[in-house]
Write an enzyme that holds these catalytic residues in place. Structure first.
Site, PDB file in Angstrom:
ATOM      1  N   ASP A 157      -9.747  21.376 -44.862  1.00 22.11           N
ATOM      2  CA  ASP A 157      -9.420  22.114 -44.093  1.00 22.11           C
ATOM      3  C   ASP A 157      -9.998  23.501 -44.439  1.00 22.11           C
ATOM      4  OD1 ASP A 157      -7.933  23.039 -42.098  1.00 22.11           O
ATOM      5  OD2 ASP A 157      -6.035  22.038 -42.414  1.00 22.11           O
ATOM      6  N   ASP A 215      -5.277  20.603 -33.239  1.00 22.30           N
ATOM      7  CA  ASP A 215      -3.993  20.393 -33.827  1.00 22.30           C
ATOM      8  C   ASP A 215      -2.972  20.076 -32.500  1.00 22.30           C
ATOM      9  OD1 ASP A 215      -4.241  21.041 -36.419  1.00 22.30           O
ATOM     10  OD2 ASP A 215      -3.745  22.915 -36.368  1.00 22.30           O
TER      11      ASP A 215
HETATM   12  C1  GLA Z   1      -4.246  23.254 -40.514  1.00 15.50           C
HETATM   13  C2  GLA Z   1      -4.532  21.841 -39.983  1.00 15.50           C
HETATM   14  C3  GLA Z   1      -3.484  20.799 -39.705  1.00 15.50           C
HETATM   15  C4  GLA Z   1      -2.659  20.667 -41.196  1.00 15.50           C
HETATM   16  C5  GLA Z   1      -2.296  21.913 -41.670  1.00 15.50           C
HETATM   17  C6  GLA Z   1      -1.834  21.903 -43.091  1.00 15.50           C
HETATM   18  O1  GLA Z   1      -3.395  23.826 -39.567  1.00 15.50           O
HETATM   19  O2  GLA Z   1      -5.560  21.928 -38.747  1.00 15.50           O
HETATM   20  O3  GLA Z   1      -3.752  19.611 -39.271  1.00 15.50           O
HETATM   21  O4  GLA Z   1      -3.488  20.101 -41.952  1.00 15.50           O
HETATM   22  O5  GLA Z   1      -3.377  22.888 -41.764  1.00 15.50           O
HETATM   23  O6  GLA Z   1      -1.491  23.315 -43.339  1.00 15.50           O
END
Ligand code: GLA
Length: 710
Positions: free
Chosen positions: A448, A512
């Site tokens: 990430d 997301d």
């Molecule tokens: C980001 C990612 C999510 C998740 C969060 C965790 O927002 O896009 O899918 O992994 O971090 O903190």
């Protein structure tokens, strides 16, 4: 330039021609990039060389206008120049001349020099078997003082009938939304200064003939394979300049070449199609699928814990979730954020890549082994490039932040960025991640990156370039040390989707947003660049956490099927009916994935803005699956017929309704008769023109249809 070189060089592949002019006294120039010109013999090439020299208009330089690979101010170029830089103010207008050429099959390497300016540029052009033109330059400072690089651009010509621009923009949970505008005189410039690709990235800059669509019109497109700052533009001027260009966006003083040093651009991918934007996607997908490291094993069904438990890491709860998942047919279980340091929320601990003794007193062994004993792969979330000021790492190494330590930028999601280009930082990250991968037999990393870079500073100068290359190096090192390890590129959802990161990762998290209506549109934009097997797509809970809209399971499944299928939902608390529906969906995904992950993507040019339809047709065109989404309540009393492009016009197809996780909710007095008939077989010519009527659907409902050639 050797005098025995032909004046023109012709590259051809898969319906695309690139014609290079090779003057002895100037730079090489791309004379044509587009539709295949057919075989051209030496005599024809020589006639083309003469016939393509333009006129000298009034009030212009006294010679026909020419634009080299790197258009030059010294040649009177009035557009965005190819090479911007200076040597203490001088050498600002280089005059390059091709000194050397090697051509091997469809790869041409041209060395251009300007002795006075002390510059050499080696340009590599390759027209690959899928008709994609790859282009990059390496600039060497051959002078004896420092040369500062402002910009080194990758520029390709477009013809006069390319009059419309289409690219993408967006935001978190609305990545890669399309936009379109006419190409007028001037420049359409997209610039990214986020230090990561961005949810609003242009992604693919397409220009095309008037009203080009998914399946029709001629299109020229470029993409820069780079995850850092960049510029991309389409430019047109009255002097005949019509180009697409892209370059890494460099800050002042970011790249200063000492004598003998060099700078290499990212790779430009330039794609032409005579068959609409789907033709562009087809070439890119074929190119990516031909890579030696492209994932070839069936893409496993994923369960990601983020929307299921967030930071509530409890061994018993997660073991139970894993059991439910394995029972339904899940093949990869990914433990998301919250397993390390003191991370009980998003305020702290990024950088402390040691298993939390509070949440996981016995380490990750009990969950990893449980998952593996259930027959699933174990995956783990990291955000390696980031650090919280509230972390052991920051307390020990405040100087590791990618910033002026006396002037830290504002935090974003409470975090700062680590200076990965410092060898001790990348060594630390490598050792933390590598040891956990080995200890827990981790098959998959969700990598990430949840903030923009602001005033990124490395060794006292702008640091995005150094950071981007260092991160690529770190991922490459981890991949080399752990054969078979797969990595997902995630960045606040889908903010790092580009062919630079995908050169070393195995899928992207597209967004997301698991809302099925929104997600289909995000996936459509993402699939313009990359094939479905690289696009993570998860079935979320009935009410989407990011939009608060509620969709039937059948609709959520239909969206997730058009990607690398997974689940992101606390299925331990789902109803029995939903679990049964998910089981069916997983069975269907496993049956369809060989088709979905190897076939051609077909975006239907559907007439109703309240609907979208997309399909995948197998390479041999004997099988296909299409989905129709009623994304809104439109003005039509009944849906416009669904047409099925891309089929083999010589074949007849049987159409089957795939009712998984429940039937779509219909309204109206009766469905079309074929809907309930025992068998419907139609010729492809009819399916591609008249199409099939559909029942009247409630909004936010999806229909899935399978087509099989007789
Ligand atoms: C980001 C990612 C999510 C998740 C969060 C965790 O927002 O896009 O899918 O992994 O971090 O903190």
């Amino acid at each position: 330039m050797p005098t025995d070189q032909p004046e023109l060089l012709h590259l051809r592949a898969d319906g695309v021609s690139v014609l290079l002019r090779l003057p002895t006294d100037r730079q090489a120039e791309i004379l044509w990039w587009g539709t295949d010109l057919g075989p051209l013999g030496d005599a024809e090439l020589s006639s083309v060389a003469t016939a393509s020299v333009g006129s000298v208009p009034n009030n212009s330089l006294d010679r026909p206008y020419r634009r080299g690979l790197l258009p030059e101010r010294s040649q009177g170029y009035r557009g965005r120049p190819g090479l911007v830089g200076h040597r203490s103010g001088d050498a600002f207008a280089p005059l390059l001349r091709t000194a050397q050429l090697t051509a091997d099959a469809n790869t041409v390497v041209l060395t251009a020099v300007d002795e006075r300016s002390g510059l050499q540029v080696v340009s590599t052009l390759q027209l690959d078997a899928n008709g994609v033109l790859h282009l990059h330059h390496t600039l060497t400072n051959t002078g004896d003082t420092a040369f500062e690089v402002g910009e080194l651009a990758l520029i390709v010509p477009i013809p006069a009938d390319a009059t419309e621009i289409a690219d993408f923009t967006g935001r978190w949970t609305a990545e890669r939304m399309p936009q379109r505008l006419p190409l007028r005189e001037g420049a359409w410039l997209r610039q990214n200064r986020r230090g990561r690709t961005g949810a609003d990235a242009a992604t693919l800059t397409m220009v095309g003939t008037e009203s080009f669509r998914f399946r029709s019109g001629e299109v020229w497109a470029v993409h820069l394979g780079w995850s850092g700052d960049q510029s991309v533009w389409a430019e047109s001027h009255p002097d005949g300049t019509r180009v697409l260009g892209a370059a890494e966006l460099l800050e002042a003083g970011e790249i200063v070449l000492a004598p003998g040093e060099e700078y290499t651009t990212p790779e430009l991918f330039a794609v032409h199609s005579a068959a609409g934007s789907d033709g562009i996607a087809d070439r890119l997908h074929a190119m990516l699928r031909a890579r030696a490291h492209h994932p070839t094993t069936p893409r496993p069904v994923v369960l990601n814990t983020w929307e299921a438990v967030y930071f509530d890491h409890d061994l018993a709860r997660l073991q139970h979730l894993a059991e439910v998942a394995a029972d339904l047919g899940v093949e990869r279980f990914v433990l998301d954020d919250g397993w390390f340091g003191g991370r009980r929320n998003d305020l702290s601990s990024l950088g402390d890549w040691q298993v939390s003794t509070e949440a996981w007193p016995d380490g990750l062994g009990p969950i990893a082994r449980h998952v593996q004993d259930l027959g699933m792969q174990f995956g783990l979330w990291f955000e390696p490039e980031m650090i919280n000021e509230d972390s052991e790492l920051y307390r020990a190494h405040p100087d590791w932040v990618l910033a002026d330590p006396d002037r830290l930028p504002d935090t974003s999601r409470h975090q700062q960025v680590l200076d990965v280009a410092r060898p001790e930082v990348s060594a630390y990250l490598f050792s933390c991640i590598d040891s956990l991968v080995k200890e827990y037999r981790i098959a998959f990393l969700k990598w990430d990156h949840n903030r923009d870079l602001v005033a990124a500073r490395h060794h006292g100068r702008a640091g995005v370039h150094a950071q981007t290359t260092a991160v690529y190096g770190l991922i490459d090192h981890l991949k080399d040390a752990n054969p078979g390890l797969e990595i997902e590129s995630c960045s606040s959802g889908g903010s790092r989707v580009d062919l630079g990161i995908l050169q070393r990762t195995d899928r992207v998290w597209a967004s997301d947003c698991n809302d099925a209506v929104q997600r289909m549109q995000i996936q459509r934009g993402t699939a313009q660049l990359i094939p479905l097997e690289l696009i993570g797509a998860h079935v979320g809970p009935p009410t989407a956490h990011t939009s608060h809209r509620t969709h039937d399971l059948s609709m959520r499944v239909a969206a997730a099927l058009f990607g690398h299928f997974g689940i992101e939902w606390d299925i331990a608390s789902a109803t029995d009916a939903d679990r049964a529906g998910l089981r069916e969906a997983i069975t269907l995904y496993r049956r369809l994935r060989p088709l979905l992950h190897s076939g051609s993507l077909v975006n239907v040019d559907h007439p109703d803005p309240a609907a979208m339809a997309v399909g995948v047709v197998s390479k041999d065109r004997r099988s296909a699956v299409f989905t129709y989404h009623q994304i809104a309540m439109g003005i039509r009393e009944a849906p416009a017929p669904l047409v099925f492009p891309g089929l083999d016009p010589g074949l007849h197809y049987r159409i089957s309704r795939l009712e998984v996780a429940g039937a779509a909710a219909t309204v109206g007095r009766q469905p079309p008769p074929w809907w309930t008939a025992d068998e419907t077989v139609l010729p492809a010519t009819v399916l591609g023109t008249l199409g099939l009527p559909l029942p009247v659907l409630h909004p936010e409902q999806a229909v899935l249809l399978e087509l099989t050639a007789l």
